[in-house]
Structures are given as structure tokens and as C-alpha cells.
Design an enzyme around this catalytic site. Structure first.
Site, PDB file in Angstrom:
ATOM      1  N   LYS A  13      -2.785  -2.567  -7.832  1.00 17.00           N
ATOM      2  CA  LYS A  13      -2.848  -1.189  -7.376  1.00 17.00           C
ATOM      3  C   LYS A  13      -1.958  -0.309  -8.254  1.00 17.00           C
ATOM      4  CE  LYS A  13      -3.335  -0.884  -2.862  1.00 17.00           C
ATOM      5  NZ  LYS A  13      -2.766  -1.116  -1.523  1.00 17.00           N
ATOM      6  N   ARG A  62       2.911   1.516  -0.305  1.00 16.32           N
ATOM      7  CA  ARG A  62       1.701   0.679  -0.367  1.00 16.32           C
ATOM      8  C   ARG A  62       1.958  -0.644  -1.067  1.00 16.32           C
ATOM      9  NH1 ARG A  62      -2.595   4.320  -3.468  1.00 16.32           N
ATOM     10  NH2 ARG A  62      -4.068   3.061  -2.247  1.00 16.32           N
ATOM     11  N   GLY A  69      -6.564  -5.720   2.599  1.00 16.40           N
ATOM     12  CA  GLY A  69      -6.236  -5.768   4.019  1.00 16.40           C
ATOM     13  C   GLY A  69      -5.267  -6.863   4.429  1.00 16.40           C
ATOM     14  N   MET A 119      -2.042  -7.350   3.224  1.00 14.70           N
ATOM     15  CA  MET A 119      -0.639  -6.941   3.292  1.00 14.70           C
ATOM     16  C   MET A 119      -0.571  -5.524   3.876  1.00 14.70           C
ATOM     17  SD  MET A 119       0.922  -8.561  -0.142  1.00 14.70           S
ATOM     18  CE  MET A 119      -0.215  -7.755  -1.207  1.00 14.70           C
ATOM     19  N   ARG A 153     -10.046  -0.517  -8.595  1.00 12.89           N
ATOM     20  CA  ARG A 153      -9.924  -1.955  -8.885  1.00 12.89           C
ATOM     21  C   ARG A 153     -11.328  -2.499  -9.089  1.00 12.89           C
ATOM     22  NH1 ARG A 153      -8.170  -3.123  -2.815  1.00 12.89           N
ATOM     23  NH2 ARG A 153     -10.146  -2.704  -1.826  1.00 12.89           N
ATOM     24  N   HIS A 167     -10.399 -28.720   8.916  1.00 12.23           N
ATOM     25  CA  HIS A 167     -11.329 -29.841   8.961  1.00 12.23           C
ATOM     26  C   HIS A 167     -12.784 -29.360   8.890  1.00 12.23           C
ATOM     27  CE1 HIS A 167     -13.768 -32.905  11.091  1.00 12.23           C
ATOM     28  NE2 HIS A 167     -13.018 -33.745  10.397  1.00 12.23           N
ATOM     29  N   SER A 209     -22.336 -44.384 -18.372  1.00 13.50           N
ATOM     30  CA  SER A 209     -22.423 -43.287 -17.426  1.00 13.50           C
ATOM     31  C   SER A 209     -21.313 -43.501 -16.400  1.00 13.50           C
ATOM     32  CB  SER A 209     -23.788 -43.278 -16.751  1.00 13.50           C
ATOM     33  OG  SER A 209     -23.850 -42.209 -15.841  1.00 13.50           O
ATOM     34  N   CYS A 214     -22.423 -39.426 -13.733  1.00  9.55           N
ATOM     35  CA  CYS A 214     -23.492 -39.257 -12.748  1.00  9.55           C
ATOM     36  C   CYS A 214     -22.957 -39.281 -11.331  1.00  9.55           C
ATOM     37  CB  CYS A 214     -24.572 -40.313 -12.931  1.00  9.55           C
ATOM     38  SG  CYS A 214     -23.998 -41.982 -12.624  1.00  9.55           S
ATOM     39  N   TYR A 230     -22.896 -35.302 -21.621  1.00 14.52           N
ATOM     40  CA  TYR A 230     -23.627 -34.573 -20.582  1.00 14.52           C
ATOM     41  C   TYR A 230     -23.045 -34.854 -19.210  1.00 14.52           C
ATOM     42  CZ  TYR A 230     -25.811 -39.027 -19.360  1.00 14.52           C
ATOM     43  OH  TYR A 230     -26.013 -40.308 -18.960  1.00 14.52           O
TER      44      TYR A 230
HETATM   45  P1  ADP Z   1      -5.091  -1.293   1.334  1.00 16.59           P
HETATM   46  O1  ADP Z   1      -4.681  -2.119   0.188  1.00 16.59           O
HETATM   47  O2  ADP Z   1      -5.053  -2.014   2.632  1.00 16.59           O
HETATM   48  O3  ADP Z   1      -6.371  -0.549   1.063  1.00 16.59           O
HETATM   49  P2  ADP Z   1      -3.710   1.115   0.646  1.00 16.59           P
HETATM   50  O4  ADP Z   1      -2.329   1.053   0.133  1.00 16.59           O
HETATM   51  O5  ADP Z   1      -4.753   1.318  -0.383  1.00 16.59           O
HETATM   52  O6  ADP Z   1      -3.964  -0.169   1.503  1.00 16.59           O
HETATM   53  O7  ADP Z   1      -3.739   2.304   1.703  1.00 16.59           O
HETATM   54  C1  ADP Z   1      -4.433   2.383   2.920  1.00 16.59           C
HETATM   55  C2  ADP Z   1      -5.170   3.706   3.050  1.00 16.59           C
HETATM   56  O8  ADP Z   1      -4.278   4.803   2.926  1.00 16.59           O
HETATM   57  C3  ADP Z   1      -6.215   3.893   1.987  1.00 16.59           C
HETATM   58  O9  ADP Z   1      -7.349   4.469   2.552  1.00 16.59           O
HETATM   59  C4  ADP Z   1      -5.574   4.843   1.011  1.00 16.59           C
HETATM   60  O10 ADP Z   1      -6.522   5.602   0.341  1.00 16.59           O
HETATM   61  C5  ADP Z   1      -4.694   5.700   1.913  1.00 16.59           C
HETATM   62  N1  ADP Z   1      -3.538   6.193   1.153  1.00 16.59           N
HETATM   63  C6  ADP Z   1      -2.625   5.460   0.517  1.00 16.59           C
HETATM   64  N2  ADP Z   1      -1.731   6.230  -0.113  1.00 16.59           N
HETATM   65  C7  ADP Z   1      -2.067   7.499   0.140  1.00 16.59           C
HETATM   66  C8  ADP Z   1      -1.534   8.766  -0.253  1.00 16.59           C
HETATM   67  N3  ADP Z   1      -0.487   8.848  -1.040  1.00 16.59           N
HETATM   68  N4  ADP Z   1      -2.152   9.870   0.191  1.00 16.59           N
HETATM   69  C9  ADP Z   1      -3.231   9.786   0.987  1.00 16.59           C
HETATM   70  N5  ADP Z   1      -3.786   8.629   1.389  1.00 16.59           N
HETATM   71  C10 ADP Z   1      -3.214   7.484   0.965  1.00 16.59           C
HETATM   72 MG    MG Z   2      -6.665   0.380  -0.642  1.00 18.28          MG
END
Ligand code: ADP
Ligand code: MG
Ligand code: MG
Length: 926
Positions: free
Chosen positions: A39, A109, A118, A120, A353, A475, A801, A879, A899
Site C-alpha cells: 500500500k 492504514r 481485510g 489487518m 495494487r 484435516h 521411471s 510417474c 519428462y
Molecule cells: P484495507 O486494506 O482493509 O482496504 P485501507 O487502509 O485501504 O484498508 O482503508 C480502508 C478504507 O478506508 C478504504 O476504503 C480506504 O479507501 C479508506 N481510506 C483510507 N485512508 C483514507 C483517507 N486518508 N481518506 C479517505 N479514506 C481513506
Molecule cells: Mg484498501
């Protein structure tokens, strides 16, 4: 304005610290993912490309690791540098952190090297307290907005930093909405929001036992710590385990000035992919919400509109966004997953990303991008996961039926996508009942809280597995992947009640009882009520996949052959691109109904003559079987036959006879009943014979080449059938290259003797046919002694083989069935140790699925080297099941096999994996 701002505060702080822990967005770039996280690197790259990104800075992943090394304290200098960087952001934005007049709010963030969506934590709107909120009101003239931001902050901060139960806030929120008579959060009046803020703070204080922090720097410090800590929350750890991401990378922390998508109807927020992640179409795909903050889109509080709605609402912004999206895709040369926010008509980019995509989209996007000239065929080949190719060939839900199920609200829950493929069937809650129904031909989905070895008999007949608990190495997941069964594991949205034979869907009234139909998709983790029909994949229609695999063929060094016993399988293998048959087992031919009595007569023969008579009866059957396989493997254009390796009889002979226990019961019954003299005599004779052949350890007993050495007539008959079939086809003008493989050789003398016997037969056939046949003799290397003495064995073998199933059994000293049923899966999943938090893993993976390089692999490597020393022309292949496993294929490439041979469905996987292995080898050598 930005130009005049100097970095001197930060530079000074860095000078006083052991290292640079903090980078302004303007100091980073895309190549710094390891240090800044994906990020952080992404926003830095966008910043430097001149895209509109709210200013901010990144605290490095090294700081996160330092935090853990330092007893969960910030390493020296981290906090000082962060404050210095924040001072620069204040200047860049013209706002003050904690200022009453013009407050700066920030988001904190998480973001690691590999995206873990989602998994962390992130805190938004940080920097609000009772004073700064007034500044926000004065500045925006919007009291509602300011207090809404405030209550959101308390909610998020409490959940993430103070570990408060989010439900406590939801209850209050619902109450306010109810009392105000409104439906959505956005309609709650300002006065109520103000009261809510007070209540929220009380909830947080009660839960944490401390006053809610009003000092904005204290808020920031705690939020950074919480993000560091979230690297090691359970969700994140499980995710890394499943995706094989190392645990020592750490997360970066991005502190970024907030922009607000909830400032009225010229504001909004959204996410978008530059191409469709479900099927790859080159068209912007995404969702967007007017007048909302980022987390609203993901949280599902309001239903977002398709991104095309932005085009109507804010056409200029849409155009700008479209251009940026295209630019980013070109820049990164890959499909991007974007986050953006519009604040009062101005667009801001918040994240970019490489986008996650399903198997079909992965292939289409890779191929399209080559055709657009964006990437090379080599890059395309490297980008698609071999497992995705496998998924494409598995049954999947009929698209239209699935859409209907979604529209009808039949999606019940989503769990882990533990083993791909789709299935439907009756929900059954115990393994015995599943076995009963499954054997009777009823499609069954076995539903368990979690599975254990006691459930395996039910899993074997089920069409799919669903568990409420357990991760991707549980499992259920491991067994299902081994069996090639669809599995959704750890589906926390359902609660299984074993006694009542039902499961409840959490948060709804839906109950699924025993016998109700359900459908699961192990590739997405989705669980549906009712039947969604599945469709088999059609390889011929997968034109993109075929293009990709053709490119792969140009890069790979390994040949890809298939294991096939029947002409039907051989034909399928050829369609999938197999260049030969690496293993054709002959024993099934003995098992077929009309042949088994003859086989039994052969086995029970007292004299050689009797045995030969039975074998003479079998010969025509075998010969026609081989003719079938050979014909399937002749290229109709050139009349040239692909190589076919036929293995002489391998299993212990008692496998062709009734079981000793059953016979004993039968004989006793006949004896006590009287009469049936003839039948009794026959059964007695059989019992005696079977008793005499009983072995303590049949897998290590009279089997493999040992059989042919004691009863050469069997080998002679099989060889006649093989070469006879070849001779017949040669008469029709086809060119054949049969290879005869002798199993389970452990001593060179075994092979020497068999070879002597069989060369005589070959000479005979050649004489009859009037010309020699191009046959080869070789052996399996599947015993450690064979690998250790491979130089001697190679002097009498044309090919080796590697039978890595048996080689794994004999190297580890595991009998596979017993091991997998009793302890092996526990070894892989980890043993529960009282007093220890983590399970103790004995083995990293199941060695029957992925070749054990350290042990078994060493034997293979040794046999390759020794074999080539005495016989430089020897042809080497594998094989065992490992021949279709990408990691094992990489190993085969490393040791220089000629192979790999795998099951027909794995052939496309192996073609891609072999290419990737060759490319990564070439990269390492460069
Ligand atoms: P995740 O990795 O779980 O997507 P993010 O760090 O990207 O978490 O942030 C969660 C939400 O908050 C995302 O929708 C992102 O666009 C929004 N967000 C993060 N930073 C800002 C910011 N500086 N201003 C406005 N929205 C933000
Ligand atoms: Mg995000
Ligand atoms: Mg074997």
C-alpha cells in the site's frame, strides 16, 4: 505550496535515530514494497507520478519487526520521525493536527509486502476530540458531518485499538435510527449524533476501563501500535499460512491525511478494477457510493451502485478516474485494484495494487495483455498459477443458475476456499450416514463442525465437504485436496448442531436440516441453499488457456506425459497436450469381469502347464487392450506413435482373489449347512490357496518383478501381448515405440534376469513379424536400494521411471493408507500440545502430495547422476502422483529429468508448471 516544504525536520530526526524508519509518500516508489508494504509503495508511486493522493507518510515494515524484537515497544526514533513527518504533512495540507481552527485528520492504514485484504486493521478520522470537532464544524459548516466523523472514529478506534465488541455500538446506532424513524446512518440528525458520541465514549470507557483518549498524539501512537499488532492477529496468521506468505515480513503503517467522501452529493467513495476480476473483460469494473466514507462500501451498510453511475453523477470526475485507471494499468503492466474518494468534486486516489482475480480472468487477462503488447508471452506464463489452470478444468456452477441463486438470496455464507471445484448434494451431518447414502448413489455434501480421521469413510463418497471450523491446513482441507474434492472450510457464518443434524445460518432464521439440498463452491468458499447445477469444463472451448499453454510449451524443458490405463484416458491426455504415456498399468485388465476367473485359475494353477493354458486364454484380451492404447497414442497425421510405457504386473496376487476372511465364513457356512459338496470343495481349495498366499506385509511381499521371476510365464505372456499388438499396428503402417517397464527392482540381478527372459520373446516376435520392433526395456526406481545402486541398474536399463509413491513409502517407512488414516495428516496439521499455544508441526506438507526434497529427493538426484554415469543415453521420468504437483515438477526440472508423467487432468497444470520451473531456473542462472 508543496515545493517550498523542506524535509529538514524529518532529516534531522533520522540523523538522531539508528535508521530511517519513516518515508514521506514523496520519498518512496513502487520498488520499495518490501520496506514500505504494498500500500505504501503504491501511494508513493502514485504521488510521484503526479496523481492526486492525499499527503502522508509510511512507517516501514522494519519498524514493525523492530517493534516485535523490542518487546512490543517502538524502536528508538520511530515516534520522533513519525511526528516530524506529520509536521510536514501539516504544512502540505495547511492544517494542524489537534488544531481547534483547522484540524488535520488522518487515517492509519496497515499494508504488507503482499496484499492481505481485510486481514489487518485501519483506523480512519483519527485526530478528532471534543475540541477539534468544533473546528471541523466551523470549517465545513456541517455539524452532521463533523459528529458523524467523530462517532465513526470512536467506533473504529474502539474496535481496533481498545478491542471493544463492535456489536455494542451497533445496538446503540440501531436504537437511534429507530427512534429518529430513519432507515440509513446518513439520515440520523446532527443532534442525535452528538448524543451518540457521548454514549459511544462511555461504551469505550466501560469496555477498556480507561477514559477515551482525547490527546490526538496519544490516539496516533496507539493506532500505530494496533496496526503493528494486527500483523499477528489470528486472521492474518491463518491467511499467511494458507497463502504461503512468510511470517517475518511485518506490515508497514501508512499515516495519511483524510479526505471525505461524505461531504454531500458531490462527494463519494469507491473501489474499481481496471478489468473484470471474474471473467477478465477489459472494462472498468467497480462499485461506488455517493456521499459515503471508504469503509461503507466494504461494510455493506448501504448497497453500492455500479461504477457507471459515477459517470452520470459526476461525469468529469469519472473521465479523470478512467484516465488514471488506464494510466496505472499501463504503468504497472497488470490489472489494478483501485480505491478512490471524491471530496466535493475533487478526485483522490487512495490505493492501487495488482488485483486478485479468479482462474478464468487470470488466463484471459494474461493472454489479452500479450495481444495488446503490454506484456511478453514469458510474463504471461509466469503470471498464471498452475493451480488456477487446474481449477479451470474442474466442474463449476452453471453461471445462470448461480446468478439466479444469488438473486433469490440463497447464498447462505462464505468460508475458506479450501479445495476447488463445485458440488451440490444433500446436507448430511455424520460420516456413517454419508457413506450409506453416497454408496447408494445419492449426492451428498458432508457437513461437520470440523473433520477428523473418523470421518474419512464419509468424505470418500461425498461430493463435497463443508466445515464450520478449521483453516486451510485443517484435516478437512488437506484430505479434500488430496481426494480432489471441493471443500469449504472454516465457514464461520454457520453453526452446526451435530445432535439435531442441522446447521443454522448466523444472523438469519435459515436452518438447513439433514437431507436438504445445498451447493458449495470450493474455489470461492460460497455455500448456497438448494441445488446449483454444475458444468464440466470444456478444454476445447478454452482458447485462451490453449494459447497460454502453447507459449508455455516453448519455454519448458521437461516433457509432459500422462498416466493412463485405458484408451479413453489416453485420448483425453493427448487432447490436454500429453506427449506420451508414462505409465500404463496392466492390472486393471486382469480385474475385468470376464477375465477375473481366468486370472484366478492362472494364480491357483498347480503346474506350469496349467498356468500357461490360463495365460494363453488371457493373451488375446491383453493384446487387444494394448492395441487400443497404442492406437489412441498414434498421431493420425504422421502415423507416428507417441511413446507408451507399459508396466508389467505389479500388485500382490492375492488382490485378484477373494478375501481370506470372507472365504472362511463361506466355508464354515457351507460346512454347517451340509449339501453343496461341489461348491464346498471349490471354496475349500480357494481358501487353502489364499491362506497359503497370505502375507504379513503384502506391499513388501511377493509383488512387482518378484512375481515375474517366480512365474516367468506371466511376463512372457504380457510381453507377447505388448509386442504382438505393436507388430499388428506396424503392419497397418504405423510406427510404434513401446516401452516395457519392470516394477519394484531392488537389485540389478532382478532386472538382468527379467530382461534375459523377455529379450528372447522379443526376438521371437520380431522373427514372426519379419522386422524388429523399436522397443525399450526399463525399470521403475521406487526402492531406496534401487536409487543407491542406480549405476549398476542403469547398465541394463534403457529408461528409469521414478515411482515416487512407493519411493516415498519405503523411504519414510510409511504405508500410505495407514499413515494418512492414522497420523500423517496430524503431522502436517500440527499436534496439539497442552501448554503450548501453537500446534507442533512435524512435517511441512504431506510427502505423498509434494515430493520431499530433503529425503526422497536426494535419492532421486543420486539415481539420476549415477544412472547417467553408466548409461549416458538413459531416459529419465517420473510417474508418481508428484508428476502433477507444481512444486515437485520444479524439483524434477532441477535434477534434469526428461519428462514428468501425471494424471490426464493434471497435464495442463504440468505444462505450465514445467515452463515456470524452466523460466525461474534460467533467471537464477542469469
Ligand atoms: P484495507 O486494506 O482493509 O482496504 P485501507 O487502509 O485501504 O484498508 O482503508 C480502508 C478504507 O478506508 C478504504 O476504503 C480506504 O479507501 C479508506 N481510506 C483510507 N485512508 C483514507 C483517507 N486518508 N481518506 C479517505 N479514506 C481513506
Ligand atoms: Mg484498501
Ligand atoms: Mg510402485
Amino acid at each position: 505550496m508543496t515545493q517550498q516544504i523542506t524535509h529538514s525536520e524529518l532529516d534531522e530526526a533520522v540523523k538522531r535515530s539508528p535508521r530511517k524508519w519513516v518515508y514521506l509518500f514523496s520519498e518512496g516508489n513502487a520498488s520499495m514494497r518490501e520496506l514500505l508494504g504494498g500500500k505504501g509503495a503504491g501511494v508513493a508511486e502514485m504521488t510521484n507520478a503526479g496523481l492526486p493522493v492525499p499527503p502522508g507518510f509510511t512507517i516501514t515494515t522494519e519498524a514493525c519487526n523492530g517493534y516485535y524484537d523490542n518487546n512490543r515497544q517502538f524502536p528508538e526514533g520511530v515516534w520522533e520521525q513519525a511526528k516530524a513527518a506529520l509536521a510536514i504533512v501539516e504544512k502540505q495540507t495547511g492544517k494542524g493536527f489537534g488544531s481547534k481552527e483547522n484540524p488535520l485528520l488522518v487515517s492509519v492504514r496497515s499494508g504488507a509486502k503482499f496484499s492481505m485484504p481485510g486481514m489487518m486493521d485501519t483506523v480512519l478520522n483519527l485526530g478528532i476530540n471534543d475540541e477539534t470537532v468544533l473546528g471541523l464544524v466551523a470549517l465545513t459548516g456541517d455539524e452532521r458531518f463533523a459528529y458523524d466523523a467523530y462517532r465513526r472514529f470512536i467506533q473504529m478506534f474502539s474496535k481496533i485499538v481498545l478491542d471493544t465488541n463492535p456489536q455494542d455500538f451497533e445496538v446503540v446506532l440501531e436504537r437511534y435510527k429507530h427512534e429518529a424513524g430513519v432507515k440509513t446512518d446518513a439520515e440520523i440528525p446532527a443532534a442525535d449524533l452528538k448524543k451518540m458520541v457521548t454514549e459511544f465514549k462511555q461504551i469505550a470507557e466501560r469496555a477498556s476501563g480507561q477514559p477515551f483518549p482525547t490527546d490526538v498524539y496519544q490516539q496516533l501512537h496507539k493506532a500505530i501500535e494496533a496496526v503493528f499488532s494486527s500483523w499477528n492477529n489470528k486472521r492474518a496468521i491463518d491467511y499467511r499460512n494458507f497463502n504461503k506468505i512468510p511470517h517475518n515480513l511485518g506490515t508497514g503503517v501508512n499515516v495519511q491525511s483524510m479526505v471525505f467522501g461524505n461531504m454531500g452529493n458531490n462527494s463519494g467513495t469507491g473501489v474499481a478494477f481496471t478489468r473484470n476480476p471474474a471473467h477478465g473483460e477489459k472494462k472498468l469494473y467497480g462499485e461506488y457510493l455517493l456521499n459515503a466514507q471508504g469503509e461503507d462500501v466494504v461494510a455493506g451498510i448501504r448497497t453500492p451502485s455500479p461504477i457507471s453511475k459515477l459517470e452520470q453523477d459526476l461525469p468529469d470526475v469519472y473521465q479523470q478516474f478512467l484516465e488514471i485507471a488506464q494510466r496505472l494499468e499501463k504503468h504497472y503492466r497488470d490489472m489494478q485494484d483501485l480505491e478512490f474518494t471524491v471530496e466535493q468534486g475533487k478526485l483522490y486516489m487512495l490505493q492501487t495494487r495488482s488485483g486478485k482475480r479468479n482462474a478464468g480472468a487470470a488466463v484471459k487477462i494474461a493472454v489479452d495483455m500479450v495481444e495488446e503488447g503490454l506484456i511478453t508471452p514469458e510474463e504471461a506464463v509466469k503470471r498464471v498459477e498452475p493451480s488456477q489452470v487446474y481449477q479451470l478444468l474442474l466442474p463449476r456452477f452453471d453461471e445462470a443458475e448461480k446468478r439466479r441463486a444469488e438473486q433469490e438470496g440463497r447464498l447462505l455464507a462464505k468460508g475458506l476456499n479450501a479445495s476447488p471445484g463445485a458440488a451440490y448434494g444433500k446436507a448430511i451431518f455424520d460420516a456413517d450416514r454419508a457413506e450409506e447414502l453416497g454408496k447408494a448413489g445419492t449426492p451428498v455434501v458432508l457437513v461437520r463442525p470440523e473433520t477428523s480421521p473418523d470421518d474419512v469413510h464419509g468424505m470418500l463418497v461425498a461430493k463435497g465437504i463443508l466445515t464450520a471450523r478449521g483453516g486451510a491446513t485443517s484435516h478437512a482441507a488437506v484430505v479434500a485436496r488430496g481426494l480432489g474434492l471441493p471443500c469449504v472450510a472454516g465457514c464461520e457464518g454457520i453453526r452446526v448442531n451435530e445432535e439435531q443434524h442441522l446447521f443454522r445460518v448466523i444472523g438469519s432464521d435459515t436452518v438447513i436440516k439433514e437431507g436438504d439440498d445445498i451447493s458449495i463452491d470450493g474455489a470461492t468458499g460460497e455455500v448456497f441453499a438448494g441445488i446449483i447445477k454444475t458444468v464440466d469444463a470444456d478444454f476445447d472451448k478454452e482458447t485462451d488457456l490453449k494459447k497460454l499453454l502453447n507459449w508455455a510449451d516453448e519455454f519448458r524443458k521437461l516433457g509432459v506425459w500422462a498416466n493412463a490405463d485405458y484408451p479413453r484416458d489416453a485420448k483425453r491426455a493427448v487432447t490436454f497436450g500429453a506427449q506420451g504415456i508414462g505409465l500404463c498399468r496392466t492390472e486393471h485388465m486382469f480385474m475385468e469381469q470376464e477375465r477375473l476367473p481366468i486370472v484366478q485359475k492362472m494364480i491357483l494353477s498347480k503346474t506350469k502347464e496349467e498356468r500357461e493354458a490360463a495365460l494363453d486364454q488371457l493373451l488375446p484380451f491383453q493384446q487387444s487392450d494394448f492395441k487400443g492404447i497404442f492406437s489412441a497414442m498414434v498421431d493420425p497425421q504422421t502415423n507416428e506413435g507417441y511413446p507408451v510405457v507399459i508396466r508389467l504386473i505389479d500388485p500382490p496376487l492375492h488382490e485378484f482373489l477373494p478375501s481370506y476372511e470372507e472365504l472362511l465364513v463361506e466355508v464354515t457356512r457351507l460346512e454347517t449347512q451340509g449339501g453343496h459338496e461341489e461348491e464346498l470343495a471349490e471354496k475349500r481349495q480357494m481358501l487353502e490357496a489364499v491362506g497359503a498366499m497370505r502375507e504379513m506385509n503384502p506391499m513388501l511381499g511377493l509383488r512387482g518383478c518378484r512375481l515375474g521371476l517366480l512365474f516367468p510365464e506371466i511376463n512372457v505372456m504380457q510381453t507377447r501381448a505388448i509386442l504382438g499388438a505393436a507388430a499388428e499396428l506396424e503392419k497397418e503402417g504405423k510406427k510404434l515405440h513401446p516401452k516395457i517397464m519392470i516394477p519394484l527392482v531392488g537389485h540389478v540381478n532382478e532386472l538382468k534376469e527379467v530382461r534375459r527372459q523377455l529379450e528372447a520373446v522379443a526376438a521371437e516376435i520380431a522373427k514372426d513379424a519379419g522386422k524388429p520392433i523399436d522397443y525399450k526395456f526399463g525399470t521403475m526406481i521406487e526402492l531406496p536400494r534401487a536409487a543407491l545402486t542406480a549405476d549398476q541398474i542403469a547398465s541394463v536399463a534403457d529408461f528409469f521411471s521414478f515411482g515416487t509413491n512407493d519411493l516415498t513409502q519405503t523411504t519414510f517407512g510409511y504405508s500410505r493408507d495407514d499413515a494418512e488414516g492414522k497420523f500423517l495428516l496430524k503431522y502436517v496439521e500440527g499436534l496439539e500440545e497442552p501448554g503450548l499455544k501453537d500446534k507442533v508441526k512435524i512435517l511441512p506438507v504431506n510427502p505423498f502430495q509434494t515430493l520431499d526434497r530433503d529425503g526422497v529427493g536426494q535419492l532421486v538426484a543420486m539415481a539420476v547422476e549415477k544412472g547417467r554415469k553408466t548409461n549416458p543415453d538413459i531416459e529419465l521420468g517420473i510417474c508418481g502422483e508428484h508428476g502433477g504437483d507444481p512444486d515437485s515438477i520444479e524439483f524434477c526440472n532441477e535434477v534434469g529429468l526428461n519428462y514428468v508423467s501425471c494424471s490426464p487432468f493434471r497435464v495442463p497444470v504440468a505444462r505450465l508448471a514445467a515452463a515456470q520451473a524452466a523460466l525461474s531456473r534460467a533467471e537464477k542462472d542469469r
